[in-house]
Design a protein around this motif. Structure first.
Motif, PDB file in Angstrom:
ATOM      1  N   GLN A  72     -24.503  15.445 -32.248  1.00  0.00           N
ATOM      2  CA  GLN A  72     -25.682  14.961 -31.531  1.00  0.00           C
ATOM      3  C   GLN A  72     -25.535  13.503 -31.114  1.00  0.00           C
ATOM      4  N   LEU A  73     -24.816  12.737 -31.904  1.00  0.00           N
ATOM      5  CA  LEU A  73     -24.589  11.326 -31.583  1.00  0.00           C
ATOM      6  C   LEU A  73     -23.419  11.133 -30.628  1.00  0.00           C
ATOM      7  N   GLY A  74     -22.714  12.218 -30.324  1.00  0.00           N
ATOM      8  CA  GLY A  74     -21.586  12.125 -29.415  1.00  0.00           C
ATOM      9  C   GLY A  74     -20.332  11.563 -30.058  1.00  0.00           C
ATOM     10  N   LEU A  75     -20.277  11.565 -31.375  1.00  0.00           N
ATOM     11  CA  LEU A  75     -19.118  11.026 -32.081  1.00  0.00           C
ATOM     12  C   LEU A  75     -17.963  12.023 -32.138  1.00  0.00           C
ATOM     13  N   VAL A  76     -18.290  13.302 -32.069  1.00  0.00           N
ATOM     14  CA  VAL A  76     -17.267  14.346 -32.086  1.00  0.00           C
ATOM     15  C   VAL A  76     -17.602  15.375 -31.012  1.00  0.00           C
ATOM     16  N   THR A  77     -16.573  16.101 -30.587  1.00  0.00           N
ATOM     17  CA  THR A  77     -16.769  17.171 -29.621  1.00  0.00           C
ATOM     18  C   THR A  77     -16.680  18.491 -30.358  1.00  0.00           C
ATOM     19  N   SER A  78     -17.568  19.370 -30.035  1.00  0.00           N
ATOM     20  CA  SER A  78     -17.583  20.669 -30.690  1.00  0.00           C
ATOM     21  C   SER A  78     -16.463  21.548 -30.153  1.00  0.00           C
ATOM     22  N   HIS A  79     -15.667  22.099 -31.060  1.00  0.00           N
ATOM     23  CA  HIS A  79     -14.612  23.040 -30.706  1.00  0.00           C
ATOM     24  C   HIS A  79     -14.822  24.304 -31.514  1.00  0.00           C
ATOM     25  N   ARG A  80     -16.005  24.850 -31.417  1.00  0.00           N
ATOM     26  CA  ARG A  80     -16.314  26.024 -32.228  1.00  0.00           C
ATOM     27  C   ARG A  80     -15.793  27.295 -31.590  1.00  0.00           C
ATOM     28  N   ILE A 121     -22.441  25.316 -39.080  1.00  0.00           N
ATOM     29  CA  ILE A 121     -21.706  24.077 -39.363  1.00  0.00           C
ATOM     30  C   ILE A 121     -22.493  23.239 -40.359  1.00  0.00           C
ATOM     31  N   PRO A 122     -21.833  22.279 -41.018  1.00  0.00           N
ATOM     32  CA  PRO A 122     -22.544  21.399 -41.936  1.00  0.00           C
ATOM     33  C   PRO A 122     -23.502  20.477 -41.169  1.00  0.00           C
ATOM     34  N   VAL A 123     -24.513  19.998 -41.859  1.00  0.00           N
ATOM     35  CA  VAL A 123     -25.484  19.090 -41.254  1.00  0.00           C
ATOM     36  C   VAL A 123     -24.784  17.847 -40.706  1.00  0.00           C
ATOM     37  N   SER A 124     -23.819  17.325 -41.447  1.00  0.00           N
ATOM     38  CA  SER A 124     -23.124  16.107 -40.999  1.00  0.00           C
ATOM     39  C   SER A 124     -22.422  16.335 -39.661  1.00  0.00           C
ATOM     40  N   ALA A 125     -21.803  17.498 -39.486  1.00  0.00           N
ATOM     41  CA  ALA A 125     -21.120  17.794 -38.218  1.00  0.00           C
ATOM     42  C   ALA A 125     -22.131  17.905 -37.082  1.00  0.00           C
ATOM     43  N   LEU A 126     -23.273  18.518 -37.370  1.00  0.00           N
ATOM     44  CA  LEU A 126     -24.324  18.640 -36.351  1.00  0.00           C
ATOM     45  C   LEU A 126     -24.807  17.264 -35.909  1.00  0.00           C
TER      46      LEU A 126
END
Length: 110
Positions: free
Chosen positions: A31-39, A22-27
Motif C-alpha cells: 500500500q505504501l508502494g515499497l514493494v511490488t506484488s508478484h503474487r 499475505i501477511p499484514v506487513s506485506a499488505l
C-alpha cells in the motif's frame, strides 16, 4: 513498528491481508508502494472428496476407452462407432481438466 488505528481498522486490515493470502506487513508495504506484488493466481481449495471423485471418473473413462479399443480391434464394434465413443470420452476428460481444481493434485491420482 507501531501504527495507530482503531480496532475496526485493525480488523479490516487483517481481513484484507487474509483475503489476499499475505501477511499484514506485506499488505502495508504494498500500500505504501515499497514493494511490488508478484503474487501467483490463487488456487481454489478443493476437498479430498472432490479429488477422489475426479480420480474415479478418470479411471472409469480410461477403462471405457480400453474396452472400446479392445472391442473395435476384435471386430465386435464398428470402427466408426468406436471413434465416436472415444471422441465423447476425450471431451469428458477435457471437461474434467478444465474444472477449476488443483490439477496437480488430481493428476497424480489419475
Amino acid at each position: 513498528m507501531d501504527i495507530r488505528c482503531t480496532k475496526a481498522e485493525k480488523i479490516e486490515i487483517k481481513e484484507k491481508a487474509e483475503a489476499e493470502g499475505i501477511p499484514v506487513s506485506a499488505l502495508l508495504r504494498e500500500q505504501l508502494g515499497l514493494v511490488t506484488s508478484h503474487r501467483r493466481k490463487s488456487v481454489p481449495r478443493v476437498s479430498q472428496l472432490q479429488i477422489r471423485q475426479i480420480a474415479t471418473c478418470c479411471i472409469v473413462l480410461e477403462g471405457i476407452a480400453h474396452d472400446v479399443k479392445t472391442a473395435t480391434e476384435a471386430g465386435q464394434l464398428d470402427q466408426k462407432v468406436g471413434l465416436g465413443i472415444v471422441a465423447a470420452l476425450i471431451e469428458l476428460r477435457r471437461g474434467l481438466n478444465s474444472a477449476q481444481l488443483d490439477i496437480s493434485k488430481f493428476e497424480r491420482i489419475c
